[in-house]
Design a protein around this motif. Structure first.
Motif, PDB file in Angstrom:
ATOM      1  N   ALA A 195       0.834  -1.289   0.004  1.00 18.93           N
ATOM      2  CA  ALA A 195      -0.025  -0.111  -0.104  1.00 18.93           C
ATOM      3  C   ALA A 195       0.979   1.302   0.028  1.00 18.93           C
ATOM      4  O   ALA A 195       0.396   2.236   0.559  1.00 18.93           O
ATOM      5  CB  ALA A 195      -1.165  -0.311   1.369  1.00 18.93           C
ATOM      6  N   VAL A 219      -6.459  -7.063   2.390  1.00 18.73           N
ATOM      7  CA  VAL A 219      -6.516  -6.954   3.912  1.00 18.73           C
ATOM      8  C   VAL A 219      -7.533  -8.074   4.518  1.00 18.73           C
ATOM      9  O   VAL A 219      -8.698  -8.226   4.040  1.00 18.73           O
ATOM     10  CB  VAL A 219      -6.956  -5.563   4.338  1.00 18.73           C
ATOM     11  N   TYR A 268      -6.970   4.267   8.389  1.00 24.77           N
ATOM     12  CA  TYR A 268      -7.202   3.038   7.416  1.00 24.77           C
ATOM     13  C   TYR A 268      -8.072   3.392   6.275  1.00 24.77           C
ATOM     14  O   TYR A 268      -7.412   3.129   5.224  1.00 24.77           O
ATOM     15  CB  TYR A 268      -7.515   1.871   8.265  1.00 24.77           C
ATOM     16  N   TYR A 313       2.813  -1.079  11.285  1.00 21.64           N
ATOM     17  CA  TYR A 313       3.260  -0.220  10.490  1.00 21.64           C
ATOM     18  C   TYR A 313       4.688   0.257  10.814  1.00 21.64           C
ATOM     19  O   TYR A 313       5.161   0.262  12.014  1.00 21.64           O
ATOM     20  CB  TYR A 313       2.478   0.859  10.374  1.00 21.64           C
ATOM     21  N   TYR A 327      -5.742  -2.087  -2.582  1.00 19.06           N
ATOM     22  CA  TYR A 327      -5.101  -2.265  -1.442  1.00 19.06           C
ATOM     23  C   TYR A 327      -6.025  -3.365  -0.622  1.00 19.06           C
ATOM     24  O   TYR A 327      -5.826  -4.203   0.269  1.00 19.06           O
ATOM     25  CB  TYR A 327      -4.691  -1.210  -0.564  1.00 19.06           C
ATOM     26  N   ALA A 328      -7.562  -2.682  -0.392  1.00 22.37           N
ATOM     27  CA  ALA A 328      -8.251  -3.171   0.587  1.00 22.37           C
ATOM     28  C   ALA A 328      -8.453  -4.668   0.252  1.00 22.37           C
ATOM     29  O   ALA A 328      -8.666  -5.515   1.258  1.00 22.37           O
ATOM     30  CB  ALA A 328      -9.523  -2.543   0.446  1.00 22.37           C
ATOM     31  N   ASN A 351      -6.192   5.695   3.847  1.00 24.54           N
ATOM     32  CA  ASN A 351      -4.716   5.219   3.290  1.00 24.54           C
ATOM     33  C   ASN A 351      -4.949   3.854   2.478  1.00 24.54           C
ATOM     34  O   ASN A 351      -3.889   3.525   1.825  1.00 24.54           O
ATOM     35  CB  ASN A 351      -3.618   5.166   4.246  1.00 24.54           C
ATOM     36  N   ILE A 352      -5.760   2.978   2.957  1.00 28.78           N
ATOM     37  CA  ILE A 352      -5.964   1.690   2.437  1.00 28.78           C
ATOM     38  C   ILE A 352      -7.452   1.404   2.095  1.00 28.78           C
ATOM     39  O   ILE A 352      -7.694   0.800   0.864  1.00 28.78           O
ATOM     40  CB  ILE A 352      -5.525   0.656   3.587  1.00 28.78           C
TER      41      ILE A 352
END
Length: 493
Positions: free
Chosen positions: A247, A342, A328, A266, A338-339, A331-332
């Motif tokens: 990401a 996860v 979150y 992180y 990206y998502a 940024n994701i």
């Protein structure tokens, strides 16, 4: 850049209203829109064919619906090797697991947290290539990564099965539910998964001395995973092989969970060496909770008057939870590439009380169980009370995980979790008096010297996000997890 080959297999399942459990029916429609061909730079031709026929029918729990499809690989211009990914993209899904929110103890009790909707991919010989849970799942699932080398036009036939599992108990919570999505086949890069990483770990099976800090590179250990089941593999000490690029940011691996998902903390916009002091790995400094004068305020969510809410979906969110989830989403979460990588991970906010104490909201002081585990018995755990286990896209590290990584009461500026900053964990520590003799709610945090300590919930400490990557995430071939050659997530660098 990936080239999409074909989008064509639609899946729609609708649960009909039943009079009782025995009369449940799934009404299913599975169809393909025919064959289409896409050429990859005019070098290699791949055809994905779901056929034109439609499959319809009704099935009861434990029955199966299925659909056959074919991938054809034809070599051209001397290129005879291709890697493609078979994916299932869930567009809508209202199937749920039995949980405290829908559990009815007066009826034929449902099976809590059971997987009720299952997918299975098989080859032409009936060999199971991949199986997985579809209950509550949304987004993209990487079912299979295939690399094929051919000399002539070759067909590869698959069968996708979807099973509505019969739990043998009440399944009223899945009446009138539906799921829809598509199977897609895409060109993909060759890569590795967490299974490949585990295979190369040479993990230790003994238990380290958790009463002392780990200041050298102690490698990777295997331990029973009480939250996910199976075996978890955790990195300890001044390890140098747990860097990940995902990401647009750098992360450090905490552990590979028992279900193959990868737990990351992180590390910042760029990767940082062990021992480096940096604020880059802290997204903000915040209160855990602005309220401090009730023991409930240690909760990720809380209900005044209760040791823990009756469900993890109930209660008031702690301010730190809101701040973390906002980060979150920005940024994701707002980036589908990206998502989709996860997992809905498990995070422990253990509110069990240390032996010899009793819980109270405003009464006598007490310690939470984490104090006894990490400071008295030196026995961290990956198990967690069900009502303290939050399933989330993002959370914080647990104090037990800090100890697994090499933290203790003494300072440690060498292990990989050190960044020279105070930052919160998700582990309640105590309901105790402060220097002013006022009773406070206290939560564990990692101090700027790397030690694991405790602070009042109204203190200002850093937030260091923790996420879990799905077990089927693919990493680029050649990564070694080092600072200069991290594991890089394919398609979501």
């Amino acid at each position: 850049m990936k080239s999409k080959l074909f989008v064509g297999l639609g899946v729609l399942i609708v649960i009909g209203v039943g009079i009782s459990f025995a009369f449940y029916m799934i009404r299913a429609s599975v169809e393909g829109t025919g064959a289409k061909t896409t050429a990859k730079a005019d070098l290699l031709k791949v055809t994905y064919d779901a056929g034109d026929n439609k499959l319809t029918g009704t099935i009861n729990p434990k029955d199966i619906i299925s659909k056959n499809f074919r991938v054809n690989v034809t070599p051209t211009k001397g290129i005879n090797k291709v890697t493609y990914a078979i994916k299932l993209k869930i567009e809508a899904n209202t199937f749920v697991k039995c949980s405290d929110a829908n559990y009815n103890s007066l009826s034929n009790d449902c099976e809590k947290e059971a997987s009720e909707l299952i997918y299975t991919l098989k080859d032409s010989n009936g060999l199971v290539l991949k199986t997985g849970d579809l209950t509550e799942v949304t987004g993209e699932i990487n079912i299979l990564l295939e690399t094929k080398t051919v000399t002539t036009s070759t067909d590869y036939n698959y069968t996708l099965e979807i099973t509505f599992k019969d739990t043998g108990k009440d399944q009223n919570h899945n009446m009138n539910k539906n799921i829809s999505g598509k199977v897609e086949v895409e060109f993909a890069e060759e890569g590795i998964t967490t299974k490949d990483i585990i295979a190369g770990l040479n993990a230790k099976t003994e238990t380290p001395d958790f009463s002392v800090t780990a200041t050298t590179n102690e490698g990777v250990y295997a331990v029973s995973d009480g939250m996910y089941g199976g075996t978890s593999y955790y990195w300890r000490g001044a390890t140098t092989t747990n860097y990940v690029r995902f990401a647009g940011k750098c992360w450090r691996i905490i552990r590979i969970n028992g279900d193959g998902t990868m737990r990351l903390i992180y590390d910042g916009a760029t990767c940082h060496a062990n021992g480096e002091v940096t604020t880059d790995s802290i997204i903000s400094n915040t209160l855990y909770n602005s309220n401090y004068n009730r023991s409930e305020y240690v909760g990720w969510t809380y209900t005044e008057g209760l040791q823990r809410p009756s469900s993890t979906s109930e209660g008031t969110d702690a301010p730190i939870k809101t701040a973390l989830e906002n980060w979150y989403n920005t940024n994701i979460g707002n980036n589908i590439h990206y998502a989709n990588k996860v997992a809905n991970g498990k995070y422990c906010n253990d509110r069990n009380v240390q032996s010899g104490y009793n819980w109270s909201a405003l009464g006598d002081r007490f310690n939470y169980a984490v104090n006894e585990r990490i400071y008295i018995n030196y026995a961290p755990t990956l198990s967690c009370e069900a009502l303290d286990t939050y399933q989330l896209n993002v959370g914080l590290i647990a104090a037990d995980e800090v100890v697994y990584a090499g933290g203790q009461k003494e300072n440690n500026v060498s292990y990989y979790l050190y960044n020279g900053q105070h930052y919160w964990t998700m582990s309640p520590f105590q309901w105790w008096t402060s220097l002013s003799s006022t009773l406070y709610a206290w939560v564990s945090f990692v101090r700027s010297d790397g030690s694991i300590w405790w602070g009042g919930v109204n203190d200002q400490f850093g937030i260091r996000p923790v996420i879990n990557l799905k077990a089927d995430v693919v990493f680029k071939t050649g990564g070694t997890g080092t600072l200069n050659n991290p594991y890089v997530v394919v398609g979501a660098e």
